[in-house]
Design an enzyme around this catalytic site. Structure first.
Site, PDB file in Angstrom:
ATOM      1  N   SER A  48       0.862  -1.186   0.000  1.00 57.30           N
ATOM      2  CA  SER A  48       0.000   0.000   0.000  1.00 57.30           C
ATOM      3  C   SER A  48       0.894   1.229   0.000  1.00 57.30           C
ATOM      4  CB  SER A  48      -0.865   0.025   1.254  1.00 57.30           C
ATOM      5  OG  SER A  48      -0.078   0.386   2.373  1.00 57.30           O
ATOM      6  N   ASP A  49       0.339   2.390  -0.289  1.00 56.83           N
ATOM      7  CA  ASP A  49       1.108   3.604  -0.045  1.00 56.83           C
ATOM      8  C   ASP A  49       1.036   3.887   1.466  1.00 56.83           C
ATOM      9  OD1 ASP A  49       2.653   5.856  -0.260  1.00 56.83           O
ATOM     10  OD2 ASP A  49       1.650   6.617  -2.042  1.00 56.83           O
ATOM     11  N   ALA A  50       1.869   4.818   1.916  1.00 54.39           N
ATOM     12  CA  ALA A  50       2.007   5.055   3.351  1.00 54.39           C
ATOM     13  C   ALA A  50       0.656   5.412   3.970  1.00 54.39           C
ATOM     14  CB  ALA A  50       3.005   6.183   3.585  1.00 54.39           C
TER      15      ALA A  50
ATOM     16  N   ALA B  62      -2.131   4.214   3.724  1.00 54.48           N
ATOM     17  CA  ALA B  62      -3.305   4.212   2.844  1.00 54.48           C
ATOM     18  C   ALA B  62      -4.368   3.200   3.273  1.00 54.48           C
ATOM     19  CB  ALA B  62      -2.877   3.954   1.405  1.00 54.48           C
TER      20      ALA B  62
END
Ligand code: NOJ
Length: 743
Positions: free
Chosen positions: A290-292, A294
């Site tokens: 995932s992105d940070a 997210a």
């Protein structure tokens, strides 16, 4: 996937408890727990508003008190860390290897975006070199340096198609074109991971690449970061996914989901994107992170009720690793017990993660040796030389009314504070870059013994210093040319740095107006991380050099161009609108029913020109080129395109010839032009060459909303030329397209 690795991963999986499996899906960065005098939030603000530099911020972070979650690593509850600290990485790895039950190594990830300590041009600039060797070499050097800092996985390449110059992250992207971005992405994967297919293993000079942000992040509404995205699936497949598809084919080992929602479903929890497209249709065998933060942000999206719901939705959608929230490790075990997530879903994620760790050889070689640690901290000469080469090739000459190149004896008045801010040459994503390695434009000119005086006068933040301006104006008699270095600071582009007005920030345009009034020739050297709206400048300034943020060798590269030691070859990887209100402006837009023209009821603004200021692919040279004799010949499975190009100027030069296509009538509205290839020629004055390019028929089609690929007979326009606007055109009718023939 290598069969032996598959077997080993399967063996290991069988021995793992459910908690240990979910531990692999958990990425934590060391938490910052103190050691500085102001609250952490304020520290971030101090960096954002410029009270401290990026570098100072990083130093504070490096020296802050941290919690490295050693107990969790020992318990097998962490599979990856986001960090840049080689010695600590070794210590943590030792805990994972020797003190956790199964001895599974951590994978250490970090943002190594456009170089590591040897900082290269920002991606938007580098893409404009149209040079695959440059793309690959800069990634290979970054990989080598990062590996010596214990980093085994980079969160790059960023392959977001960026059509809106207001979006700050356009600087991190290879620009607006799917074809160029695909070429760029493929080269980056090879540079980061090595030339060999990953099945053969990734050596200790390379690291795992991460394709991001999956997907359509560049299409955030209004160019505002983290905003919503809506688009048809056909647009997604034709306009946004090609670079990802190509990079998967090149063997990219990981991918990162984007922050945005896509048509109402966050990418983090989007089974269509992560499972159907990426893993099933593209056959991607690596893992998705995932992105940070997210996973948790799906609660803010209003798509998940709480941390557990977000974890369930993300894991089921095909999200394999949670960056930074601990949501997975806190919730997925219970969710499996309750039947909300099946253990097969967990197993699939863990298999992928183990596959990457095994391919990187982390089980056999988890540590950095003493010799390896910080081996490249004194930058090797060949790394610096490669950065200089990339920088020169990324510079774009936008306008030149016979002012450039300047002569050795030309007396230069260098103006603008950016000229003497070495830290600003690095661009937005250069976390490991050091100011002491950076060459500012002032320094670069001094290195060439320029006849030059420096007057800071005006900075990007909007400040004019009248005293310094008076001194400059008082010295005009001893000035032949004014070189003004203006633009943006690095923090004005990149993440969370969208702008609603993309003219030169602050007082810089009024400063330029005053420079023009002096009557002296003015050269504008732009330092910026996005296309800017330069309508006044283009009309009034004698020469404009787009210098972007070129990395540590910026000053030397710019000086070589100003003195004509290097003849510019760079092209624009993104359109420059004339006015902010034209955004999003990009060359390959779908045809409209009323193409913009001078008449009223057409697709246009009342108060803006129809055309961009500088089109995609644009860039001048100190010589000139003329094109003629475009011919298109149909062969069984391709078109053969030939065009004659002549150097009509006074010096040798290199040109990037661009090949575009338009499918004139189709069952879906198609772009007015699409880049399909490019090649480079070098010509002496007066010399002509015939350039040949091939357009495979299989690449002339498009996807519909159901991901069906169409190759439709009919008229095609083929263009070849210097940029998306200035091309020769030939029509051809193709009546023998059949998938069987050409695929
Ligand atoms: C957020 C950014 O969107 C992403 O590009 C980056 O890799 C992560 N943070 C980790 O730093």
């Amino acid at each position: 996937m290598d069969r032996e690795i598959k077997r080993r991963a399967e063996d290991l999986l069988r021995q793992m408890t459910l908690e240990e499996k979910i531990g692999q899906m958990n990425q934590l960065s060391p938490s910052i727990v103190g050691g500085f005098e102001v609250p952490f939030e304020e520290l971030i603000e101090m960096m954002t508003d410029g009270r401290i530099s990026h570098e100072e911020f990083n130093n504070i972070l490096m020296n802050s008190e941290k919690d490295f979650h050693e107990d969790d690593i020992r318990a097998g509850r962490i599979g990856s860390c986001l960090m840049n600290d080689p010695k600590k990485a070794n210590e943590l790895q030792k805990i994972a290897m020797e003190e956790s039950r199964l001895g599974i190594p951590l994978i250490i990830g970090f943002d190594v975006i456009h170089g590591f300590q040897t900082v290269f041009p920002i991606p938007l600039a580098e893409a404009g070199s149209f040079d695959t060797e440059v793309f690959q070499e800069s990634a290979a050097i970054a990989a080598r340096e990062a590996r010596s800092h214990g980093i085994q996985w980079t969160f790059a390449p960023m392959l977001d198609i960026a059509r809106d110059a207001r979006w700050g992250r356009i600087s991190e992207s290879p620009g607006e074109d799917p074809y160029l971005s695909a070429v760029y992405g493929e080269a980056k994967v090879k540079g980061f991971q090595g030339e060999e297919a990953p099945e053969k293993g990734i050596d200790r000079e390379h690291l795992a690449a991460c394709l991001k942000h999956f997907v359509a992040y560049g299409a955030v509404e209004g160019g505002k970061d983290y905003n919503t995205v809506s688009m048809s699936k056909s647009m997604l497949h034709n306009g946004y996914l090609p670079p990802f598809k190509k990079a998967v084919e090149a063997g990219a080992m990981t991918a990162m989901a984007a922050f945005n929602d896509f048509n109402g479903v966050p990418c983090t929890t989007n089974p269509y994107l992560l499972r159907t497209v990426l893993k099933e249709e593209y056959g991607f065998e690596g893992y998705v992170v995932s992105d940070a933060n997210a996973v948790l942000e799906c609660v803010n999206h209003g798509f998940a009720e709480d941390r557990k719901d977000a974890s369930v939705k993300a894991a089921n959608a095909g999200m394999d690793m949670d960056m930074g929230t601990s949501c997975f490790i806190e919730n997925l075990e219970q969710a499996v017990k309750e039947g909300l997530v099946s253990e097969q879903v967990i197993d699939d994620a863990v298999r992928r993660i183990l596959y990457v760790k095994m391919t990187l050889g982390l089980f056999e070689n988890p540590y950095l040796s003493e010799e390896e640690i910080e081996k490249y901290d004194v930058l090797p000469a060949e790394h610096v030389a490669a950065s200089l080469e990339a920088a020169k090739k990324s510079i774009v000459l936008l306008k030149n009314e016979k002012v450039l190149p300047v002569k050795k004896e030309t007396r230069i008045a260098l103006a603008g504070r950016l000229a003497d801010m070495p830290e600003e040459v690095m661009g937005a994503w250069a976390i490991a870059g050091r100011t002491s390695d950076c060459v500012s434009i002032k320094q670069g000119l001094e290195n060439r013994n320029a006849k030059m005086k420096y007057y800071p006068c005006c900075g990007p933040e909007g400040d004019l210093n009248e005293d310094e301006i008076s001194i400059l104006f008082g010295n005009l008699e001893e000035t032949d040319v004014i070189v003004a270095v203006l633009g943006e600071t690095s923090s004005m582009s990149g993440e969370a740095a969208s702008r609603a007005d993309i003219t030169l920030p602050g007082e810089q345009r009024s400063f330029l107006k005053r420079l023009k009034e002096t009557g002296k020739p003015v050269v504008l050297c732009m330092m910026n991380g996005r296309p800017l709206a330069l309508d006044w400048e283009a009309e009034n300034i004698d020469a404009i050099v787009e210098c972007w943020q070129l990395g540590i060798q910026m000053g030397n590269a710019v000086a070589e161009v100003l003195y004509g030691e290097y003849n510019p070859t760079g092209k624009l990887a993104a359109t420059f609108p004339a006015l902010t209100g034209q955004c999003p402006m990009y060359y390959n837009h779908p045809s409209t029913g009323r193409p913009g023209s001078r008449s009223k009821f057409t697709s246009r603004y009342l108060d803006a020109p129809l055309e961009p200021l500088y089109p995609f692919g644009y860039g001048l040279s100190y010589t000139t080129f003329a094109y003629k004799g475009l011919s298109v010949t149909e062969e069984a499975d391709c078109l053969k395109i030939q065009v004659e190009i002549e150097n009509t100027g006074m010096r040798e030069g290199e040109e990037t010839i661009q090949l575009y296509m338009q499918d004139v009538t189709a069952s879906l509205v198609r772009p007015v032009k699409e880049l399909k290839g490019f090649c480079k020629v070098t010509l002496k004055p007066g010399e002509s060459k015939k350039a040949s390019m091939i357009l495979d028929k299989k690449d002339m089609g498009f996807y519909d909303d159901d991901y069906e690929y169409h190759l439709e007979d009919g008229e095609f326009r083929i263009y070849a030329g210097a940029n998306a606007r200035d091309c020769l055109m030939e029509s051809i009718r193709i009546c023998r397209f059949s998938k069987e023939d050409v695929m």
